[in-house]
Design a protein around this motif. Structure first.
Motif, mmCIF file in Angstrom:
data_model
loop_
_atom_site.group_PDB
_atom_site.id
_atom_site.type_symbol
_atom_site.label_atom_id
_atom_site.label_comp_id
_atom_site.label_asym_id
_atom_site.label_seq_id
_atom_site.Cartn_x
_atom_site.Cartn_y
_atom_site.Cartn_z
ATOM 1 N N VAL A 94 0.832 -1.207 0.000
ATOM 2 C CA VAL A 94 0.000 0.000 0.000
ATOM 3 C C VAL A 94 0.870 1.262 0.000
ATOM 4 O O VAL A 94 0.621 2.203 -0.767
ATOM 5 N N LEU A 95 1.896 1.288 0.856
ATOM 6 C CA LEU A 95 2.753 2.472 0.937
ATOM 7 C C LEU A 95 3.568 2.684 -0.337
ATOM 8 O O LEU A 95 3.954 3.811 -0.640
ATOM 9 N N ASN A 96 3.847 1.637 -1.074
ATOM 10 C CA ASN A 96 4.550 1.780 -2.349
ATOM 11 C C ASN A 96 3.603 2.159 -3.477
ATOM 12 O O ASN A 96 3.972 2.907 -4.375
ATOM 13 N N ALA A 97 2.383 1.635 -3.438
ATOM 14 C CA ALA A 97 1.452 1.867 -4.541
ATOM 15 C C ALA A 97 0.856 3.276 -4.517
ATOM 16 O O ALA A 97 0.628 3.867 -5.575
ATOM 17 N N LEU A 98 0.592 3.809 -3.337
ATOM 18 C CA LEU A 98 -0.044 5.133 -3.260
ATOM 19 C C LEU A 98 0.795 6.242 -3.897
ATOM 20 O O LEU A 98 0.264 7.013 -4.703
ATOM 21 N N PRO A 99 2.090 6.376 -3.598
ATOM 22 C CA PRO A 99 2.869 7.419 -4.281
ATOM 23 C C PRO A 99 3.019 7.178 -5.778
ATOM 24 O O PRO A 99 3.077 8.128 -6.553
ATOM 25 N N ILE A 100 3.078 5.905 -6.174
ATOM 26 C CA ILE A 100 3.170 5.614 -7.610
ATOM 27 C C ILE A 100 1.909 6.101 -8.315
ATOM 28 O O ILE A 100 1.974 6.797 -9.337
ATOM 29 N N LEU A 101 0.758 5.765 -7.761
ATOM 30 C CA LEU A 101 -0.504 6.197 -8.362
ATOM 31 C C LEU A 101 -0.658 7.718 -8.295
ATOM 32 O O LEU A 101 -1.132 8.343 -9.249
ATOM 33 N N GLY A 102 -0.237 8.314 -7.177
ATOM 34 C CA GLY A 102 -0.299 9.772 -7.055
ATOM 35 C C GLY A 102 0.627 10.464 -8.041
ATOM 36 O O GLY A 102 0.274 11.487 -8.638
ATOM 37 N N GLY A 103 1.829 9.916 -8.216
ATOM 38 C CA GLY A 103 2.768 10.490 -9.185
ATOM 39 C C GLY A 103 2.265 10.379 -10.612
ATOM 40 O O GLY A 103 2.393 11.318 -11.407
ATOM 41 N N LEU A 104 1.673 9.237 -10.936
ATOM 42 C CA LEU A 104 1.099 9.085 -12.276
ATOM 43 C C LEU A 104 -0.067 10.050 -12.481
ATOM 44 O O LEU A 104 -0.232 10.611 -13.575
#
Length: 114
Positions: A94-104
């Motif tokens: 979850v902590l890795n996916a949230l910034p990735i999705l936010g950055g995209l």
């Protein structure tokens, strides 16, 4: 027969995923703050594409996104390790996916605005 149940250990991949998420998230947050600081001190708030500060910000953002992607892969792998606790794997994922999705989402927003 007297058997003693040994406690189930946490997944090493999950712990690594969580640590990667925290460290890469801090690097990304630092890059965002640095970009804001540089933008506030520039006339017009714009940097040229060849400015070393802009390149540094871009490399930090893209590098942390790549490390977050690696952490997400480790989190997914930690979910499938047999007979281990999966708490840190879920937290890391979850902590890795949230910034990735936010950055995209920010990249798509920037492309839509230009």
């Amino acid at each position: 027969m007297n058997t003693v149940a040994t406690p189930i250990k946490h997944s090493g991949l999950g712990i690594a995923s969580t640590v990667i998420a925290v460290l890469a998230g801090l690097v990304m947050l630092g890059a965002v703050f640095y970009a804001g600081y540089v933008g506030m001190n520039e006339p017009g708030g714009q940097l040229s594409e060849t400015d070393p500060r802009a390149i540094t910000i871009g490399v930090l953002m893209l590098g942390s996104m790549a490390v977050l992607l690696l952490g997400a892969i480790l989190g997914i792998a930690g979910l499938f390790v047999g007979e281990r606790k999966r708490v840190f794997s879920w937290i890391g994922l979850v902590l890795n996916a949230l910034p990735i999705l936010g950055g995209l989402a920010l990249i798509l927003l920037g492309l839509a605005m230009s």
